[in-house]
Design a protein around this motif. Structure first.
Motif, short mmCIF file in Angstrom:
data_model
loop_
_atom_site.label_atom_id
_atom_site.label_comp_id
_atom_site.label_asym_id
_atom_site.label_seq_id
_atom_site.Cartn_x
_atom_site.Cartn_y
_atom_site.Cartn_z
N ASN A 166 18.27 4.73 -7.78
CA ASN A 166 19.60 4.25 -7.38
C ASN A 166 20.34 5.33 -6.59
O ASN A 166 21.49 5.64 -6.86
N SER A 167 19.65 5.93 -5.64
CA SER A 167 20.17 6.97 -4.73
C SER A 167 20.39 8.33 -5.38
O SER A 167 20.86 9.25 -4.72
N ARG A 168 20.07 8.50 -6.66
CA ARG A 168 20.19 9.81 -7.32
C ARG A 168 18.85 10.53 -7.23
O ARG A 168 17.84 10.02 -7.71
N PRO A 169 18.82 11.72 -6.61
CA PRO A 169 17.55 12.42 -6.42
C PRO A 169 17.04 13.07 -7.71
O PRO A 169 17.81 13.58 -8.52
N VAL A 170 15.71 13.01 -7.88
CA VAL A 170 15.02 13.72 -8.94
C VAL A 170 13.88 14.47 -8.26
O VAL A 170 13.04 13.86 -7.62
N VAL A 171 13.89 15.79 -8.40
CA VAL A 171 12.89 16.63 -7.75
C VAL A 171 11.77 16.92 -8.74
O VAL A 171 12.03 17.34 -9.87
N GLY A 172 10.55 16.68 -8.32
CA GLY A 172 9.39 16.91 -9.17
C GLY A 172 9.24 15.81 -10.21
O GLY A 172 10.00 14.85 -10.24
N PHE A 173 8.23 15.97 -11.08
CA PHE A 173 8.04 15.01 -12.17
C PHE A 173 8.82 15.52 -13.36
O PHE A 173 8.27 16.05 -14.33
N ASN A 174 10.15 15.36 -13.28
CA ASN A 174 11.08 15.78 -14.32
C ASN A 174 11.23 14.62 -15.31
O ASN A 174 12.15 13.81 -15.19
N LYS A 175 10.30 14.55 -16.26
CA LYS A 175 10.23 13.40 -17.16
C LYS A 175 11.53 13.19 -17.92
O LYS A 175 11.99 12.05 -18.08
N HIS A 176 12.14 14.27 -18.38
CA HIS A 176 13.39 14.15 -19.14
C HIS A 176 14.48 13.47 -18.29
O HIS A 176 15.17 12.55 -18.76
N GLU A 177 14.64 13.90 -17.06
CA GLU A 177 15.67 13.33 -16.17
C GLU A 177 15.32 11.89 -15.78
O GLU A 177 16.19 11.01 -15.73
N ILE A 178 14.05 11.63 -15.52
CA ILE A 178 13.61 10.27 -15.18
C ILE A 178 13.90 9.33 -16.35
O ILE A 178 14.46 8.24 -16.17
N ASP A 179 13.52 9.76 -17.55
CA ASP A 179 13.76 8.94 -18.75
C ASP A 179 15.25 8.68 -18.94
O ASP A 179 15.65 7.57 -19.29
N ARG A 180 16.06 9.69 -18.69
CA ARG A 180 17.52 9.53 -18.86
C ARG A 180 18.07 8.52 -17.85
O ARG A 180 18.79 7.59 -18.22
N LEU A 181 17.69 8.66 -16.58
CA LEU A 181 18.23 7.77 -15.54
C LEU A 181 17.70 6.35 -15.67
O LEU A 181 18.41 5.39 -15.33
N LEU A 182 16.48 6.19 -16.15
CA LEU A 182 15.91 4.86 -16.30
C LEU A 182 16.09 4.30 -17.71
O LEU A 182 15.62 3.21 -18.03
N GLN A 183 16.76 5.07 -18.54
CA GLN A 183 17.04 4.68 -19.94
C GLN A 183 15.76 4.35 -20.68
O GLN A 183 15.67 3.35 -21.39
N ILE A 184 14.78 5.23 -20.53
CA ILE A 184 13.51 5.09 -21.26
C ILE A 184 13.65 5.87 -22.56
O ILE A 184 14.03 7.04 -22.55
N LYS A 185 13.35 5.21 -23.65
CA LYS A 185 13.45 5.87 -24.96
C LYS A 185 12.11 6.37 -25.41
O LYS A 185 11.10 5.82 -25.19
#
Length: 98
Positions: free
Chosen positions: A79-98
């Motif tokens: 949703n236009s918010r950049p994530v650099v690298g495979f930052n699983k913690h940030e990806i999970d947070r932005l996609l609301q993955i538990k």
């Protein structure tokens, strides 16, 4: 035969379902191992994404550098918010993955 009223409900449901899905764009290259892991992770979690091969699209590569200051991949936009690298913690947070 579906009655017109139910047809409209189904269409409304599909539109809402699509509009609530996150927009995910991955900037990657074919030889990038972390890119492959990222795509695999998203598929495993049931997310769809657009993959942009920056080795074949110089304008996309320039866009990534302007947006993030990074020249490496993977870089993804959620949703236009950049994530650099495979930052699983940030990806999970932005996609609301538990």
């Amino acid at each position: 035969m579906i009655l017109p009223y139910y047809s409209k409900i189904l269409i409304d449901f599909e539109e809402k379902k699509i509009s609530t899905a996150p927009r995910i764009i991955i900037f990657s290259t074919p030889s990038c191992g972390w890119c492959k892991r990222l795509k695999s992770y998203l598929k495993e979690k049931g997310f769809r994404y657009k993959d942009v091969d920056v080795s074949k699209d110089p304008k996309a590569a320039e866009h990534v550098v302007r947006k993030t200051g990074q020249m490496g991949v993977p870089v993804m936009l959620i949703n236009s918010r950049p994530v650099v690298g495979f930052n699983k913690h940030e990806i999970d947070r932005l996609l609301q993955i538990k």
